[in-house]
Design an enzyme around this catalytic site. Structure first.
Site, PDB file in Angstrom:
ATOM      1  N   LYS A  31      48.673  57.145  19.705  1.00 35.38           N
ATOM      2  CA  LYS A  31      47.494  56.545  20.368  1.00 35.38           C
ATOM      3  C   LYS A  31      46.192  57.151  19.854  1.00 35.38           C
ATOM      4  O   LYS A  31      45.234  56.439  19.556  1.00 35.38           O
ATOM      5  CB  LYS A  31      47.614  56.774  21.883  1.00 35.38           C
ATOM      6  CG  LYS A  31      46.313  56.599  22.649  1.00 35.38           C
ATOM      7  CD  LYS A  31      46.488  56.739  24.142  1.00 35.38           C
ATOM      8  CE  LYS A  31      46.331  58.120  24.722  1.00 35.38           C
ATOM      9  NZ  LYS A  31      44.950  58.642  24.802  1.00 35.38           N
ATOM     10  N   ASN A  32      46.181  58.471  19.761  1.00 38.76           N
ATOM     11  CA  ASN A  32      44.909  59.129  19.445  1.00 38.76           C
ATOM     12  C   ASN A  32      44.546  59.057  17.963  1.00 38.76           C
ATOM     13  O   ASN A  32      43.456  59.456  17.568  1.00 38.76           O
ATOM     14  CB  ASN A  32      44.916  60.572  19.960  1.00 38.76           C
ATOM     15  CG  ASN A  32      44.887  60.580  21.486  1.00 38.76           C
ATOM     16  OD1 ASN A  32      44.564  59.562  22.114  1.00 38.76           O
ATOM     17  ND2 ASN A  32      45.243  61.703  22.094  1.00 38.76           N
TER      18      ASN A  32
ATOM     19  N   ARG B  48      38.232  56.172  27.302  1.00 43.55           N
ATOM     20  CA  ARG B  48      37.493  57.306  26.761  1.00 43.55           C
ATOM     21  C   ARG B  48      37.068  57.029  25.309  1.00 43.55           C
ATOM     22  O   ARG B  48      36.002  57.437  24.850  1.00 43.55           O
ATOM     23  CB  ARG B  48      38.424  58.527  26.815  1.00 43.55           C
ATOM     24  CG  ARG B  48      37.891  59.769  26.197  1.00 43.55           C
ATOM     25  CD  ARG B  48      36.871  60.413  27.070  1.00 43.55           C
ATOM     26  NE  ARG B  48      36.214  61.533  26.414  1.00 43.55           N
ATOM     27  CZ  ARG B  48      35.101  62.067  26.833  1.00 43.55           C
ATOM     28  NH1 ARG B  48      34.509  61.601  27.905  1.00 43.55           N
ATOM     29  NH2 ARG B  48      34.557  63.067  26.189  1.00 43.55           N
TER      30      ARG B  48
ATOM     31  N   ASP C  81      40.800  59.057  31.286  1.00 43.63           N
ATOM     32  CA  ASP C  81      41.441  59.968  32.241  1.00 43.63           C
ATOM     33  C   ASP C  81      40.436  60.898  32.906  1.00 43.63           C
ATOM     34  O   ASP C  81      39.571  61.469  32.242  1.00 43.63           O
ATOM     35  CB  ASP C  81      42.462  60.846  31.512  1.00 43.63           C
ATOM     36  CG  ASP C  81      43.694  60.061  31.111  1.00 43.63           C
ATOM     37  OD1 ASP C  81      44.000  59.072  31.792  1.00 43.63           O
ATOM     38  OD2 ASP C  81      44.334  60.457  30.130  1.00 43.63           O
TER      39      ASP C  81
ATOM     40  N   ASP D 275      47.834  67.804  25.752  1.00 43.48           N
ATOM     41  CA  ASP D 275      48.486  66.567  26.196  1.00 43.48           C
ATOM     42  C   ASP D 275      49.984  66.730  26.411  1.00 43.48           C
ATOM     43  O   ASP D 275      50.630  65.849  26.976  1.00 43.48           O
ATOM     44  CB  ASP D 275      48.237  65.443  25.174  1.00 43.48           C
ATOM     45  CG  ASP D 275      46.767  65.094  25.083  1.00 43.48           C
ATOM     46  OD1 ASP D 275      46.038  65.345  26.049  1.00 43.48           O
ATOM     47  OD2 ASP D 275      46.336  64.585  24.034  1.00 43.48           O
TER      48      ASP D 275
ATOM     49  N   MET E 240      42.044  73.934  28.440  1.00 42.60           N
ATOM     50  CA  MET E 240      41.060  72.938  28.013  1.00 42.60           C
ATOM     51  C   MET E 240      40.515  72.100  29.165  1.00 42.60           C
ATOM     52  O   MET E 240      39.321  72.011  29.350  1.00 42.60           O
ATOM     53  CB  MET E 240      41.664  72.082  26.921  1.00 42.60           C
ATOM     54  CG  MET E 240      42.196  73.003  25.822  1.00 42.60           C
ATOM     55  SD  MET E 240      42.863  72.220  24.403  1.00 42.60           S
ATOM     56  CE  MET E 240      41.418  71.672  23.555  1.00 42.60           C
TER      57      MET E 240
END
Ligand code: EPU
Length: 425
Positions: free
Chosen positions: A22-23, A93, A117, A312, A334
């Site tokens: 996804k990222n 985001r 998120d 994540d 984080m």
């Protein structure tokens, strides 16, 4: 609101293939704005965030064509300047990733603040300061309003190795005059994937995979075809799930070379896959035992910027820890909101102490019992699904759109492994 009903306690075994990351998908989609030629993406996961990003781009005039289930072509030849749709931007985001390419293409941008998120403050100072260093001016009213006349090749010192911050700056700096150097850049596999696509489009980026990216500016970029890397978050999730669920689970077509630190960290919980080429297998019939530090001390699993253990993957490791014998501290460095979902695990029977927003102590192994829960964010949602799959009884997980934003076809992938999961719309 869609929900999953999950009857837990069934052995899971079989084979699963991860979808695209996804990222990596999200920033590479934005790269289409840098050229008038078509850009084709393979292994593109048709997840919620990707579909929303395509909708945002289509609203700007980008031609969006799904050639096959996971093959997508975008062409920005007819893209026109306008403010990206604020309602769509508020859903994800990744809309923040329009800043760089819109400034590069149109010299200006007006962008609503991004959504996504709710897992912490999620500052954008790194994007902001970097764009200003490259010659842009930005103002914040209700939206971010920016313009740039000349993209300056210069040294940019990133405030922190922000993933989307680095990606935004790359998406702008590829067209700089002279040479830009990003110092303290993020170097996750998805940042590497974006650099590789940009170079295939004609950019001149070196230092790829390091935290010092050197970008010789070019005037124009051309079309390219790019294959998105396998989602190592999904691989990590299935490694954790397979290790707790009684059977043997094989995850195909992974990139073990990307997963060194992940595997080292999961080994602390007793999760040690056998690796055969690109395939990883975990045996869930073996009990999990946490490794202690030297001298028998309680160990810590902490997240950090790549190559450290990814934030994540914290929540799935926490679920695995509830099924692993021993005590572990989890230190989420984080995000300040990522640990709160553990109250749901406690409700299911997990022995967890939430020390503060960043730290928890997990004492395993605990028997988990079914519960009714709502998915707070994409990663916590996947973790609750995993907990439900190993719990006794039938759990209901609401708000699963959160999970489907990030995990493609998750219901069917779990069914393939023998999970008793049904979706109610
Ligand atoms: N941070 C630190 N120290 C650092 C770097 C970052 O504390 O050295 C903090 C930041 O202050 C921030 C947080 O960590 O609060 C995340 O920072 P970053 O700016 O890197 O996050 P992001 O770019 O907004 C991307 C992913 C997130 C992922 C983070 C961290 C995308 C679209 N999003 O967000 O993905 O958690 O990087 O790896 O790429 C997810 O997929 O579930 C997700 C939330």
């Amino acid at each position: 609101m869609a929900k999953f009903h999950i009857e837990g306690g069934h052995k899971l075994s079989g084979t699963v293939t991860p979808s695209g990351n996804k990222n990596e998908a999200l920033p590479t989609l934005m790269a289409c704005l840098l050229t008038d030629d078509p850009v084709t993406y393979r292994r593109m996961p048709k997840i919620g965030d990707v579909v929303t990003t395509c909708d945002v781009l289509a609203d700007l005039g980008v031609d969006v064509t799904w050639q096959a289930d996971d093959v997508l072509t975008l062409c920005a030849r007819n893209a026109k300047y306008k403010k990206p749709n604020p309602d769509l931007c508020a859903k994800i985001r990744a809309s923040i990733l329009l800043l760089g390419p819109m400034l590069a293409r149109f010299g200006r941008v007006e962008l609503a603040l991004p959504g996504g998120d709710v897992i912490g403050a999620r500052r954008i100072d790194t994007h902001w300061e970097g764009i200003e260093a490259l010659g842009g001016t930005l103002k914040l009213n209700q939206s971010i309003v920016g313009e740039i006349k000349t993209i300056k090749g210069t040294d940019v010192y990133l405030d922190e190795p922000s993933v989307t911050g680095t990606e935004n700056l790359l998406l702008l700096a590829v067209k700089c005059q002279g040479t830009a150097i990003l110092h303290n850049a993020a170097c996750e596999p998805h940042v590497v994937g974006l650099c590789n696509l940009l170079n295939a489009m004609g950019a001149k980026i070196s230092g790829i995979g390091s935290n010092r990216l050197v970008i010789e500016g070019v005037k124009t970029l051309k079309g390219a075809t790019h294959t998105i890397g396998p989602d190592f978050m999904e691989v990590g999730s299935f490694l954790c799930l397979g290790s707790m669920a009684g059977g043997k689970v094989t995850i195909k077509d992974t990139r073990p070379e990307d997963m060194g630190f992940v595997l080292k960290t999961l080994a602390r919980l007793g999760i040690v896959p056998t690796i055969d080429g690109l395939h990883m297998t975990v045996d869930g019939s073996k009990p999990l035992v946490m490794k202690k530090d030297i001298g028998g001390r309680i160990g810590t699993i902490y997240s950090g910027p790549w190559p450290a253990y990814p934030t994540d993957l914290m929540s799935v490791a926490i679920v695995a820890a509830t099924q692993s014998l021993g005590t572990t501290i989890f230190f989420e460095k984080m995000f300040e909101g990522r640990m709160f979902f553990t109250d749901k695990l406690m409700q299911m029977g997990a022995n967890i102490v939430l020390c503060d927003p960043h730290r928890i102590v997990v004492n395993g192994a605990s028997k988990l019992f079914a519960a009714r829960m709502s998915s707070p964010d994409v990663r916590a949602g996947m973790s609750l699904i995993m907990a439900a799959l190993v719990a006794e009884g039938t759990s209901v997980i609401d708000n699963i759109y959160q999970v489907e934003r990030g995990y493609f076809n998750i219901e069917n992938k779990l069914k393939q492994l023998g999970a008793k999961i049904t979706r109610e719309d």
